[in-house]
Write a protein that holds these residues in place. Structure first.
Motif, mmCIF file in Angstrom:
data_model
loop_
_atom_site.group_PDB
_atom_site.id
_atom_site.type_symbol
_atom_site.label_atom_id
_atom_site.label_comp_id
_atom_site.label_asym_id
_atom_site.label_seq_id
_atom_site.Cartn_x
_atom_site.Cartn_y
_atom_site.Cartn_z
ATOM 1 N N THR A 394 0.801 -1.145 -0.131
ATOM 2 C CA THR A 394 -0.136 -0.211 -0.350
ATOM 3 C C THR A 394 1.083 1.417 0.237
ATOM 4 O O THR A 394 2.163 1.311 0.520
ATOM 5 C CB THR A 394 -0.705 0.022 1.376
ATOM 6 O OG1 THR A 394 -1.982 -1.349 1.011
ATOM 7 C CG2 THR A 394 -1.347 1.086 1.180
ATOM 8 N N ARG A 396 0.869 5.195 0.588
ATOM 9 C CA ARG A 396 0.047 5.896 1.308
ATOM 10 C C ARG A 396 0.448 7.255 0.904
ATOM 11 O O ARG A 396 1.759 7.398 1.146
ATOM 12 C CB ARG A 396 0.113 6.125 2.653
ATOM 13 C CG ARG A 396 -0.700 4.780 3.189
ATOM 14 C CD ARG A 396 -1.228 4.084 4.716
ATOM 15 N NE ARG A 396 -1.878 3.064 4.526
ATOM 16 C CZ ARG A 396 -1.202 1.662 4.646
ATOM 17 N NH1 ARG A 396 -0.041 1.359 4.494
ATOM 18 N NH2 ARG A 396 -2.622 1.239 5.045
ATOM 19 N N GLU A 408 -4.095 7.445 -0.362
ATOM 20 C CA GLU A 408 -4.081 5.990 0.301
ATOM 21 C C GLU A 408 -4.056 4.993 -1.364
ATOM 22 O O GLU A 408 -5.525 4.949 -1.704
ATOM 23 C CB GLU A 408 -4.306 5.068 1.462
ATOM 24 C CG GLU A 408 -4.136 4.167 1.630
ATOM 25 C CD GLU A 408 -4.807 3.993 2.738
ATOM 26 O OE1 GLU A 408 -5.449 1.918 2.657
ATOM 27 O OE2 GLU A 408 -4.940 4.231 4.017
#
Length: 572
Positions: A394, A396, A408
């Motif tokens: 992920t 961010r 995000e």
């Protein structure tokens, strides 16, 4: 300052004491006359004659007024004048001015032969022939300057034309007593004498009573005629602590001869500075944009801010300017947010702190302790965001000016490419590329979050990625390869293969890549056609330990090399 004008004049009077005596008056005189000379140089002779004639003439007139006071033999006896009153003296210009007899000694210590020489030489050069119109007593001051020039050049003096002794303070001169000396062919410079095309430095002999400007070289108690042979020899000047020496001197002697149009990085293994202090391996090095300081992060859980100076002979060691100790784990990233001038460092959690005070401004912890941050990058100016990748693939974005998350994005896209090992943001800030442990790379648009491209770039872990102007990406991998890509093109533009070790660290210099390996080899690869590569093995004399990190100072063309023993070296 030194004028003997009336109290109503704009200039200070001879009835006013200076708090620090002759020294303060001398400094103010030199500073003022230097400023006037600079203005004269800027505006030219004609404008000087129109606008600066009065202040220049007033300053020079002090020498004539002091000479008249000496001839009148002003006494300290207060008889004949009221209490608190000063004697009135009539000068040759017909004006009557108050004079404090107790101040005469101070004035004579200031307006010496040396002061006459100091002001006459530059103004005679600046004004030329119009000095006769602007300065009525220029001949008197010129004679005093000639007397001073003789005093520092004893071999050229004519004993018959000058009195045999002269006090060190210089006030007891009589310009009309010995006549003007003949031209001796010497041109004066400040602190030396120009003889033909040779600068002759006078002896260090000191007078018995040195004047307020320090001892006049060559003036002694009756020894004006001695040392004529020694004056012809060049005096050895002491080496300044600020002077270049050793390796620094060798580096600059080479660098001066390098053409400014030379776009290649030349590595000569000249050791310039050492930065010991870390107790663990140096994991990352990042110079600040000014190249006057750099940051380093280490396994010892500290980040250090170091100064970069041209100092010493190459063997000196420099202490850190600041040590940041708020990390709890090994620091694997350090960088600078250019827009707010903050430092960003990461040990699994991101710390934003002030490099001037060391104060922590913000800490960004991973949302889940089981999903740590594995890679960090900072956005270029004028952006103020930090890009962070976690172990769950992920991405961010955090704006250091605002609380919470900014964006995000998921990078995996249903695949399992592994952990994000490296991040790089384009110079425009419009795209970010992530490199995974599987060798996969993903290009993402920072404005929309759309994945622009994903491709298998290498066969091993991605070790490092750099983004260059022109949508160019450079990546290195544990499969020993260094590859150059265009963002949206399928095939690489260049591909280099390291024979022995993977390229675990590299930096960019124009159209070249400077690489480093664990076997302490520094390579320079070209991004242009035809591709070329040169490799240099670091000598144990210049670098000890194993190379762990590398950063390049593009303006100075220096390399910062971090090692596993905690020492950072600056080489050229």
């Amino acid at each position: 300052m030194g004028s003997l004008s009336s109290p109503t004049s704009t200039c200070p009077t001879s009835a006013t004491w200076f708090p620090s005596g002759a020294q303060a008056r001398t400094i103010l005189c030199v500073k003022t006359i230097s400023l006037i000379a600079l203005i004269c140089l800027r505006i030219g002779q004609e404008m000087v004659q129109q606008h600066l004639s009065e202040p220049v003439a007033t300053f020079f007139q002090v020498f004539s007024q002091l000479h008249e006071l000496r001839q009148q033999d002003l006494k300290l006896d207060p008889a004949g004048r009221g209490e608190g009153q000063l004697p009135q003296v009539v000068f040759s210009d017909g004006q009557q001015r108050p004079v404090d007899p107790a101040l005469l000694d101070e004035l004579q210590k200031v307006f010496t032969l040396e002061m006459a020489y100091t002001i006459y030489v530059p103004f005679s050069c600046l004004l030329g022939d119009i000095i006769r119109k602007i300065i009525p007593n220029h001949e008197l001051v010129g004679e005093l300057a000639a007397l001073y020039l003789e005093s520092i050049s004893p071999s050229s003096r004519n004993p018959a034309s000058v009195e045999p002794t002269m006090p060190g303070t210089g006030p007891e001169w009589d310009p009309h007593g010995g006549g003007c000396p003949q031209d001796d062919g010497h041109s004066g410079t400040f602190g030396s004498v120009l003889v033909g095309n040779r600068i002759q430095i006078p002896n260090d002999s000191r007078p018995e009573n040195p004047g307020p400007l320090g001892p006049i070289s060559g003036v002694g108690g009756g020894g004006l005629g001695s040392g004529s042979d020694d004056n012809a020899l060049k005096q050895e000047l002491p080496r300044s602590v600020h002077g270049l020496s050793g390796n620094w001197l060798a580096y600059w002697q080479y660098e001066i001869g390098v053409s400014q149009q030379d776009a290649h990085f030349h590595f000569h293994q000249i050791r310039l500075q050492s930065f010991p202090g870390h107790s663990g391996a140096v994991k990352c090095v990042a110079p600040l944009s000014s190249e006057d300081f750099f940051l380093s992060g280490s396994k010892d859980r500290t980040v250090r801010l170091w100064p970069l100076y041209n100092y010493g002979d190459g063997t000196s060691e420099t202490a850190p300017r600041l040590v940041y100790t708020q990390h709890r784990k090994s620091v694997f990233f350090v960088g600078q947010l250019e827009a707010p001038q903050h430092v960003v460092s990461c040990d699994g959690a991101v710390h934003v702190w002030d490099p001037f005070t060391g104060k922590t401004l913000r800490t960004v912890e991973p949302l889940d302790s089981r999903v740590p941050l594995t890679a960090v990058a900072v956005m270029p100016a004028p952006h103020t965001s930090i890009t962070m990748a976690s172990s769950d693939s992920t991405l961010r974005f955090v704006d250091c000016r605002k609380p919470g998350l900014q964006h995000e994005f998921r990078l995996g896209g249903g695949l399992n490419p592994g952990l994000v090992r490296a991040l790089a943001i384009s110079p425009s800030g419009r795209s970010v590329v992530a490199g995974f442990s599987s060798g996969f790379m993903v290009l993402l648009d920072t404005r929309t979050g759309l994945v622009l491209r994903g491709w298998p770039a290498h066969e091993g872990d991605i070790l490092q990625i750099k983004a260059v102007e022109g949508s160019v990406l450079v990546s290195s991998s544990s499969d020993h390869s260094l590859t150059v890509w265009k963002e949206l093109e399928q095939k690489p533009t260049h591909h280099y293969k390291s024979a022995s070790d993977p390229i675990h660290t590299f930096d960019l210099y124009g159209s070249e890549v400077v690489t480093g390996t664990v076997s302490n080899k520094i390579g320079v690869c070209s991004l242009l056609e035809p591709p070329s590569q040169a490799t240099t093995k670091l000598s144990s004399e210049n670098f000890r330990g194993t190379l762990t990190s590398l950063a390049l100072l593009p303006t100075k063309r220096h390399l910062l090399l971090g090692s596993d023993n905690g020492v950072i070296r600056l080489l050229a």
